[in-house]
Design a protein around this motif. Structure first.
Motif, PDB file in Angstrom:
ATOM      1  N   CYS A  73     -36.154  26.718  -3.180  1.00 29.11           N
ATOM      2  CA  CYS A  73     -35.459  25.270  -3.147  1.00 29.11           C
ATOM      3  C   CYS A  73     -34.530  25.061  -1.925  1.00 29.11           C
ATOM      4  O   CYS A  73     -33.844  23.958  -1.881  1.00 29.11           O
ATOM      5  N   ASP A  74     -34.032  26.488  -1.340  1.00 32.56           N
ATOM      6  CA  ASP A  74     -33.243  26.091  -0.149  1.00 32.56           C
ATOM      7  C   ASP A  74     -33.923  25.399   1.235  1.00 32.56           C
ATOM      8  O   ASP A  74     -33.266  25.549   2.108  1.00 32.56           O
ATOM      9  N   GLY A  75     -34.933  25.305   1.088  1.00 27.48           N
ATOM     10  CA  GLY A  75     -36.055  25.018   2.184  1.00 27.48           C
ATOM     11  C   GLY A  75     -35.548  23.889   3.143  1.00 27.48           C
ATOM     12  O   GLY A  75     -35.366  24.109   4.396  1.00 27.48           O
ATOM     13  N   SER A  76     -35.161  22.855   2.800  1.00 26.70           N
ATOM     14  CA  SER A  76     -34.932  21.483   3.591  1.00 26.70           C
ATOM     15  C   SER A  76     -33.503  21.875   3.982  1.00 26.70           C
ATOM     16  O   SER A  76     -32.942  21.534   5.265  1.00 26.70           O
ATOM     17  N   MET A  77     -32.609  22.367   3.339  1.00 21.91           N
ATOM     18  CA  MET A  77     -31.185  22.998   3.757  1.00 21.91           C
ATOM     19  C   MET A  77     -31.137  23.868   4.929  1.00 21.91           C
ATOM     20  O   MET A  77     -30.567  23.907   5.960  1.00 21.91           O
ATOM     21  N   GLY A  78     -32.267  24.913   4.673  1.00 20.43           N
ATOM     22  CA  GLY A  78     -32.318  26.069   5.642  1.00 20.43           C
ATOM     23  C   GLY A  78     -32.888  25.176   6.897  1.00 20.43           C
ATOM     24  O   GLY A  78     -32.470  25.685   8.076  1.00 20.43           O
ATOM     25  N   ALA A  79     -33.719  24.380   7.085  1.00 19.53           N
ATOM     26  CA  ALA A  79     -34.401  23.407   7.903  1.00 19.53           C
ATOM     27  C   ALA A  79     -33.154  22.815   8.889  1.00 19.53           C
ATOM     28  O   ALA A  79     -33.112  22.818   9.963  1.00 19.53           O
ATOM     29  N   LEU A  80     -32.573  21.886   7.900  1.00 16.30           N
ATOM     30  CA  LEU A  80     -31.484  21.268   8.794  1.00 16.30           C
ATOM     31  C   LEU A  80     -30.275  22.199   9.152  1.00 16.30           C
ATOM     32  O   LEU A  80     -30.039  21.747  10.311  1.00 16.30           O
ATOM     33  N   HIS A  81     -29.998  23.220   8.526  1.00 15.84           N
ATOM     34  CA  HIS A  81     -29.064  24.318   9.243  1.00 15.84           C
ATOM     35  C   HIS A  81     -29.564  24.873  10.571  1.00 15.84           C
ATOM     36  O   HIS A  81     -28.891  24.874  11.644  1.00 15.84           O
ATOM     37  N   LEU A  82     -30.978  25.014  10.431  1.00 19.51           N
ATOM     38  CA  LEU A  82     -31.650  25.495  11.663  1.00 19.51           C
ATOM     39  C   LEU A  82     -31.529  24.675  13.061  1.00 19.51           C
ATOM     40  O   LEU A  82     -31.218  24.789  14.073  1.00 19.51           O
ATOM     41  N   ALA A  83     -31.718  23.057  12.471  1.00 21.38           N
ATOM     42  CA  ALA A  83     -31.610  22.180  13.474  1.00 21.38           C
ATOM     43  C   ALA A  83     -30.045  21.984  14.078  1.00 21.38           C
ATOM     44  O   ALA A  83     -30.103  21.490  15.162  1.00 21.38           O
ATOM     45  N   LEU A  84     -29.294  22.349  13.282  1.00 26.43           N
ATOM     46  CA  LEU A  84     -27.715  22.174  13.712  1.00 26.43           C
ATOM     47  C   LEU A  84     -27.163  23.387  14.240  1.00 26.43           C
ATOM     48  O   LEU A  84     -25.945  22.974  14.908  1.00 26.43           O
ATOM     49  N   ASN A  85     -27.282  24.489  13.843  1.00 19.37           N
ATOM     50  CA  ASN A  85     -26.489  25.737  14.149  1.00 19.37           C
ATOM     51  C   ASN A  85     -27.013  26.683  15.179  1.00 19.37           C
ATOM     52  O   ASN A  85     -28.033  27.407  14.752  1.00 19.37           O
ATOM     53  N   PRO A  86     -26.558  26.766  16.302  1.00 22.44           N
ATOM     54  CA  PRO A  86     -27.195  27.696  17.089  1.00 22.44           C
ATOM     55  C   PRO A  86     -26.825  29.009  16.800  1.00 22.44           C
ATOM     56  O   PRO A  86     -27.687  29.890  17.400  1.00 22.44           O
ATOM     57  N   LYS A  87     -25.792  29.236  16.054  1.00 22.06           N
ATOM     58  CA  LYS A  87     -25.482  30.778  15.698  1.00 22.06           C
ATOM     59  C   LYS A  87     -26.557  31.479  14.617  1.00 22.06           C
ATOM     60  O   LYS A  87     -26.440  32.605  14.603  1.00 22.06           O
ATOM     61  N   LEU A  88     -27.499  30.486  14.192  1.00 28.05           N
ATOM     62  CA  LEU A  88     -28.556  31.222  13.382  1.00 28.05           C
ATOM     63  C   LEU A  88     -29.414  32.013  14.294  1.00 28.05           C
ATOM     64  O   LEU A  88     -30.343  32.429  13.300  1.00 28.05           O
ATOM     65  N   ALA A  89     -29.722  31.649  15.301  1.00 25.18           N
ATOM     66  CA  ALA A  89     -30.903  32.300  16.113  1.00 25.18           C
ATOM     67  C   ALA A  89     -30.642  33.762  16.421  1.00 25.18           C
ATOM     68  O   ALA A  89     -29.533  34.193  16.576  1.00 25.18           O
ATOM     69  N   GLY A  90     -31.713  34.573  15.861  1.00 29.01           N
ATOM     70  CA  GLY A  90     -31.439  36.218  15.875  1.00 29.01           C
ATOM     71  C   GLY A  90     -31.904  36.603  17.566  1.00 29.01           C
ATOM     72  O   GLY A  90     -32.392  35.740  18.207  1.00 29.01           O
ATOM     73  N   PRO A  91     -31.490  37.844  17.860  1.00 29.05           N
ATOM     74  CA  PRO A  91     -31.938  38.368  19.080  1.00 29.05           C
ATOM     75  C   PRO A  91     -33.524  38.094  19.212  1.00 29.05           C
ATOM     76  O   PRO A  91     -34.337  38.587  18.691  1.00 29.05           O
ATOM     77  N   GLY A  92     -33.613  37.513  20.603  1.00 32.73           N
ATOM     78  CA  GLY A  92     -35.218  37.242  20.987  1.00 32.73           C
ATOM     79  C   GLY A  92     -35.730  36.229  20.366  1.00 32.73           C
ATOM     80  O   GLY A  92     -37.040  35.907  20.557  1.00 32.73           O
ATOM     81  N   GLN A  93     -35.150  35.490  19.356  1.00 32.97           N
ATOM     82  CA  GLN A  93     -35.746  34.345  18.602  1.00 32.97           C
ATOM     83  C   GLN A  93     -35.467  33.231  19.417  1.00 32.97           C
ATOM     84  O   GLN A  93     -34.253  32.856  20.129  1.00 32.97           O
ATOM     85  N   LEU A  94     -36.349  31.894  19.306  1.00 36.92           N
ATOM     86  CA  LEU A  94     -35.967  30.623  19.760  1.00 36.92           C
ATOM     87  C   LEU A  94     -34.977  30.226  19.278  1.00 36.92           C
ATOM     88  O   LEU A  94     -34.825  30.099  17.839  1.00 36.92           O
ATOM     89  N   ASN A  95     -33.830  29.699  19.867  1.00 43.73           N
ATOM     90  CA  ASN A  95     -32.718  29.036  19.349  1.00 43.73           C
ATOM     91  C   ASN A  95     -33.257  27.516  19.194  1.00 43.73           C
ATOM     92  O   ASN A  95     -33.123  26.633  19.922  1.00 43.73           O
ATOM     93  N   VAL A  96     -33.724  27.246  17.900  1.00 42.61           N
ATOM     94  CA  VAL A  96     -33.817  26.115  17.392  1.00 42.61           C
ATOM     95  C   VAL A  96     -32.975  24.957  17.613  1.00 42.61           C
ATOM     96  O   VAL A  96     -33.372  23.854  18.270  1.00 42.61           O
ATOM     97  N   ALA A  97     -31.571  25.113  17.295  1.00 44.58           N
ATOM     98  CA  ALA A  97     -30.781  24.164  17.681  1.00 44.58           C
ATOM     99  C   ALA A  97     -30.456  23.658  18.941  1.00 44.58           C
ATOM    100  O   ALA A  97     -30.312  22.691  19.154  1.00 44.58           O
ATOM    101  N   GLU A  98     -30.491  24.831  20.103  1.00 47.21           N
ATOM    102  CA  GLU A  98     -30.396  24.568  21.241  1.00 47.21           C
ATOM    103  C   GLU A  98     -31.531  23.861  21.766  1.00 47.21           C
ATOM    104  O   GLU A  98     -31.400  22.722  22.571  1.00 47.21           O
ATOM    105  N   GLU A  99     -32.690  24.133  21.179  1.00 48.89           N
ATOM    106  CA  GLU A  99     -33.956  23.666  21.674  1.00 48.89           C
ATOM    107  C   GLU A  99     -34.062  21.904  21.483  1.00 48.89           C
ATOM    108  O   GLU A  99     -34.379  20.859  22.110  1.00 48.89           O
ATOM    109  N   LEU A 100     -33.414  21.661  20.192  1.00 52.08           N
ATOM    110  CA  LEU A 100     -33.594  20.274  19.555  1.00 52.08           C
ATOM    111  C   LEU A 100     -32.244  19.414  19.886  1.00 52.08           C
ATOM    112  O   LEU A 100     -32.147  18.269  19.495  1.00 52.08           O
TER     113      LEU A 100
END
Length: 326
Positions: A73-100
């Motif tokens: 049930c947290d899927g859409s909020m997890g998606a929105l958070h990924l799009a907004l928060n650059p701190k969520l990217a782990g080491p070596g992972q694509l930083n979705v927030a910075e990309e978008l």
């Protein structure tokens, strides 16, 4: 519920997803060809390339970033958070927030829950969960700006809400390691997969009753919201507007007892803001619920308003963020 074949389920859900992406883009005054990112939360994808398929059918360019988020049930909020928060990217992972950042992005939840809940033996699951979809268009950092946010996970050891994983996951539990696994399956193709406490015998879902859901979600949910609210208040003090507060809360619609008890417990912490409930209209539509709730409240939300998004789901996962509307 119609007894559809696998092929019919696939085609139906592809058609629904395609239509909602097209309509969401055009509701923002965009053509699908302008969209550069699609992030969709879905609990049990009908196909592993679901987001890619509906994006392609909707006319969104192949080069656009697509992200599938499986956090129940947290899927859409997890998606929105990924799009907004650059701190969520782990080491070596694509930083979705910075990309978008600064790009035209579609974010939401699309759920065809009846495909698998109809085979459940749990009466609460059969009565509570429904199909739904909600997708919004954002330009991260412009139309919606993150102020503070927190992502939290706490494995459901007791199995109070057991959910089958219809997506890849190693099922490994290593102390100190996140329950989320991030797969960059191809250039511009990302999957975020949350570990679940799965039912025995391949059942889709097993619940420990509605009060079990209260036990599972309220304590941690109140804790995460309280921490984010405190960070928000500290930020308002720092920028010289201590009188500012949250104008509206958009909260996952799990069940009425959870929502009322969370509001009551938050009030004890001195936290109160409007939290419109829409459960009577559509029940629990999992990852779609927060987006539908937001869209229904959008006519009352003004530029500059501060909104608290409060997502939570089986696993358990929590994504809470305070944002400023552009």
């Amino acid at each position: 519920i119609p007894d559809l074949t696998d092929a019919e389920h696939l085609e139906l859900e592809l058609e629904v997803g395609t239509r909602i992406l097209k309509q969401a883009a055009r509701a923002n005054g965009w053509e699908p060809a302008e969209v550069e990112g699609v992030l969709i939360g879905t609990s049990g994808p009908v196909s592993l390339d679901y987001v890619e398929q509906i994006s392609r059918r909707a006319g969104i360019p192949e080069k656009s970033l697509t992200v599938s988020v499986h956090k129940a049930c947290d899927g859409s909020m997890g998606a929105l958070h990924l799009a907004l928060n650059p701190k969520l990217a782990g080491p070596g992972q694509l930083n979705v927030a910075e990309e978008l950042a600064g790009k035209k992005v579609l974010v939401g939840g699309i759920e065809g829950l009846s495909r698998f809940t109809s085979h459940a033996k749990d009466k609460n699951a059969l009565q509570l969960f429904g199909n739904g979809a909600g997708v919004i268009g954002i330009i991260p950092g412009e139309t919606i700006k993150l102020m503070v946010g927190k992502s939290f996970e706490n494995f459901d050891e007791e199995g109070l809400l057991q959910v089958r994983m219809y997506y890849p996951h190693s099922k490994e539990m290593i102390p100190g390691k996140s329950l989320l696994e991030v797969y960059e399956e191809a250039p511009n193709r990302v999957r975020v997969a949350g570990m679940m406490h799965e039912p025995a015998d391949g059942l889709p879902i097993v619940m420990a009753g509605l009060m079990g859901m209260v036990k599972l979600f309220v304590r941690s949910g109140v804790q995460v919201v309280t921490e984010v609210f405190q960070e928000y208040s500290a930020l308002m003090d720092k920028v010289g507007t201590p009188e500012r507060s949250i104008d509206m809360g958009i909260v996952h619609h799990a069940n009425y007892k959870i929502n009322l008890l969370k509001a009551k417990q938050l009030l004890k912490e001195g936290i109160q803001y409007p939290m419109p409930w829409l459960l009577n209209d559509f029940g629990n539509v999992s990852a779609a619920s927060c987006m539908i709730a937001f869209l229904r409240q959008l006519p009352q939300i003004k530029p500059g308003d501060h909104v608290m998004f409060d997502g939570f789901g089986a696993g358990t996962y929590y994504d809470v963020m305070a944002v400023s509307m552009g």
